[in-house]
Scaffold this active site. Structure first.
Site, short mmCIF file in Angstrom:
data_model
loop_
_atom_site.label_atom_id
_atom_site.label_comp_id
_atom_site.label_asym_id
_atom_site.label_seq_id
_atom_site.Cartn_x
_atom_site.Cartn_y
_atom_site.Cartn_z
N ARG A 1 91.86 55.02 124.50
CA ARG A 1 92.77 55.26 125.46
C ARG A 1 92.88 54.36 126.58
NH1 ARG A 1 91.05 61.11 126.90
NH2 ARG A 1 88.99 60.06 126.49
N ARG B 1 83.54 62.65 113.62
CA ARG B 1 83.91 63.85 113.10
C ARG B 1 84.82 63.66 111.87
NH1 ARG B 1 80.18 65.27 115.65
NH2 ARG B 1 80.06 67.07 117.07
N GLU C 1 81.08 70.33 106.01
CA GLU C 1 79.79 69.67 105.60
C GLU C 1 78.75 70.53 105.31
OE1 GLU C 1 78.68 67.78 109.43
OE2 GLU C 1 80.14 66.04 108.90
N HIS D 1 75.51 63.50 108.00
CA HIS D 1 75.69 63.63 109.39
C HIS D 1 74.34 63.46 110.26
CE1 HIS D 1 78.19 65.99 112.77
NE2 HIS D 1 77.27 64.98 113.21
N ILE D 2 73.88 62.15 109.96
CA ILE D 2 72.71 61.81 110.89
C ILE D 2 72.68 60.86 111.68
CG2 ILE D 2 71.08 62.66 108.58
CD1 ILE D 2 71.27 59.38 107.88
O1 LIG Z 1 77.22 64.88 115.85
C1 LIG Z 1 76.58 64.60 116.55
C2 LIG Z 1 76.77 64.84 118.09
O2 LIG Z 1 78.03 65.62 118.36
O3 LIG Z 1 76.01 64.44 118.95
#
Ligand SMILES: O=CC(=O)O
Length: 335
Positions: A190, A252, A281, A300-301
């Site tokens: 942005r 995300r 997920e 999602h690690i």
């Molecule tokens: O996905 C991980 C976070 O939002 O910190």
């Protein structure tokens, strides 16, 4: 005679803090408990549900570890003394902020705690995809492998162009790492970063994402999920990418139109994808993305390192103590 639960509650001075559970796959880690209990009176969801009458008045904070406990209107109405919700990690897209703020409750998160670990996972996915690490592993351990083929090739990332979409803390950490790999760096955000920041990593600003996409060999997504970034990458954007390009998503799943991505991968509109996030997920086990050879998926690690999780937990405690004492909170989420 042992104290009744209510008598114990009366004697406590530490701030009563609701957490989901201690230990187990979704819980606060056992080895964080000693530190937590020095500063907070932890109340698990199970204890809360059994003793609501007493605890509704007592609980001042929610320690929201990996999106739990869920904050509903009912819970907000019941916890009459709630002052703060401390959220682990950076994403707050799972919260109804409007609702929470309407109860006068403060919200905090821990963005600094996760930026190194998330940037690392971005680099790990980019390298793993470029060098076909997952396929390589499968060849190395397969009982059918009798020799290693010389025609099995990956790609070097040095000298290639990385397009970073979202140049916040995580995006910038990715740029610092990519610079060490001698990548050319373009970014879209942005706001343009200041000149010193840009020069330190050699990053060039693209005001329009449409200018970045056709130039990048790797496109890495590091934006927050907001109504503006939902499905930011759809068919049109994927078609603008090079057919040799790889999309890496470490923010995300909803930032990408997943159906469009699947199609783009199946039809070779782009070469590959490396995803730490999807929606839902995990993906249903029969999801077509799971069958594609040109896709790597991790569960999602981004923040899953012992350092990041420890850092998160410590920042959350600091924020709770500051907020309930009416002090400024370093990472307060505002509307
Ligand atoms: O996905 C991980 C976070 O939002 O910190």
């Amino acid at each position: 005679m042992a104290d009744t639960f209510s008598e114990i509650v009366e004697k406590q001075e530490l701030p009563y803090t609701l957490i989901n559970v201690i230990g187990g796959p979704d819980g606060v880690y056992e080895d964080h408990v000693e530190f937590l209990e020095k500063h907070l009176k932890l109340v698990t969801m199970q204890e809360y549900l059994k003793n609501k009458q007493v605890l509704n008045e007592k609980i001042q904070a929610i320690f929201m570890w990996v999106h739990k406990p869920e904050v509903t209107r009912d819970l907000l109405e019941e916890l009459r003394n709630l002052k703060v919700i401390a959220v682990s990690g950076v994403g707050i897209d799972h919260l109804d902020l409007k609702l929470i703020f309407s109860f006068g409750i403060r919200v905090t998160n821990t963005p600094f705690a996760v930026s190194n670990s998330t940037a690392d996972i971005g680099m790990a996915l980019m390298l793993a995809s470029a060098r076909r690490i997952v396929e390589g592993y499968q060849i190395a351990v397969s009982p059918d492998t009798t020799h290693f083929n010389m025609d099995w090739l990956g790609q070097e990332i040095t000298g290639t162009t990385l397009g970073i979409i979202g140049m916040g803390r995580i995006g910038y950490k990715v740029a610092q790492r990519a610079k060490a790999f001698e990548m050319k760096i373009l970014y879209h955000n942005r706001n343009q970063r200041n000149e010193a920041d840009e020069q330190a990593v050699g990053a060039v600003y693209c005001q329009k994402m449409e200018d970045l996409l056709p130039q990048a060999d790797f496109v890495m997504l590091t934006v927050n999920l907001t109504p503006q970034t939902c499905k930011l990458i759809g068919r049109k954007e994927l078609e603008l990418m090079k057919p040799t390009a790889t999309l890496i998503n470490i923010c995300r799943g909803q930032v990408v139109d997943q159906d469009a991505l699947l199609k783009a991968l199946q039809t070779k509109t782009i070469k590959a994808a490396a995803l730490d996030v999807t929606y839902p997920e995990p993906l249903p086990r029969d999801h077509a993305l799971l069958d594609l050879k040109n896709v790597i998926i991790t569960p999602h690690i981004g923040s899953a390192t012992s350092q990041a999780r420890r850092h998160m937990m410590e920042r959350m405690v600091e924020s709770i103590l500051a907020a309930i004492n009416g002090l400024p909170v370093t990472h307060e989420v505002h509307e």
